[in-house]
Motif scaffolding. Sequence first.
Motif: not given
Length: 279
Positions: A135-145
Amino acid sequence: MTSVRANGVDLGIESYGLEGDPLILLAGGTTMLSWPEALCERLASAGRRVVRYDLRDSGASTTLDPENPAYDLRDLAADAVALVEALDAGTAHLGGIGVGGMVAQVAALDHPDVFSALTLVGTRPVAPGPVDEDLPDHDHAVMSAMFSRPRPDWTDRDAVAAFAAEGAESMGNDPEQARETAARIWDRTPSSDPAVHQANQLGMVFSRIDCTPRWRERLGELDLPTLVVHGRADPFFPVGNGAALAAEIPGSRLLVLDDMGTALRPTAADRIAAAMVAL
């Protein structure tokens, strides 16, 4: 809007349509405002009784301590079952978005005689925490921002609404819709406690509840018409989660909306309502 006592808690609800029509019960994610009025109205005009509701510790529902919830995912599923009974409906088409989509999956699996159809929006077949490898996880760049942004004063309505609008585009959502929804959530929060306002705005309570045991392996047991709706622009639960969910529920239909992120857009109400009524 009113509240109904079900499973030992008061659940905030809003109803559309006629009481004698087949019930569509919409579980909030976490508040009922995740389901646009335009969609509720389209469903009601198609001959459905529509009731959207707030999960525990959100909106107008019983709020105790969102930072330390004393219930689990199956309690939330039992709330949905008890609400169908309290509404004297017998059975219901159950819809869930985000968190509510997980609640809906468990409710239908644990109580197959209560629910006649499922609509699962912007969700996935596993609970928060480590995601399955396929399963694709959260978009880490978006979540970090998103999570590095300074938090607003949760007691300041305008600041909370502006905070929501400023983060909307990165989540694939419409800024003005996000601003309006955040302001309405703030207005409906029956507390001046900043922690409660924050929990209502961000849905943080769900990340703190017990979601065991797993239910993904049981999805093949579902024997009811199911619609899976997912936004192609969703960075929180990327669209592969919806595709996997649809693939594991026998006979389900996947509806991918290209301009949708994490939030349902009122402009898609006609298309989604038609697909739900067709189940």
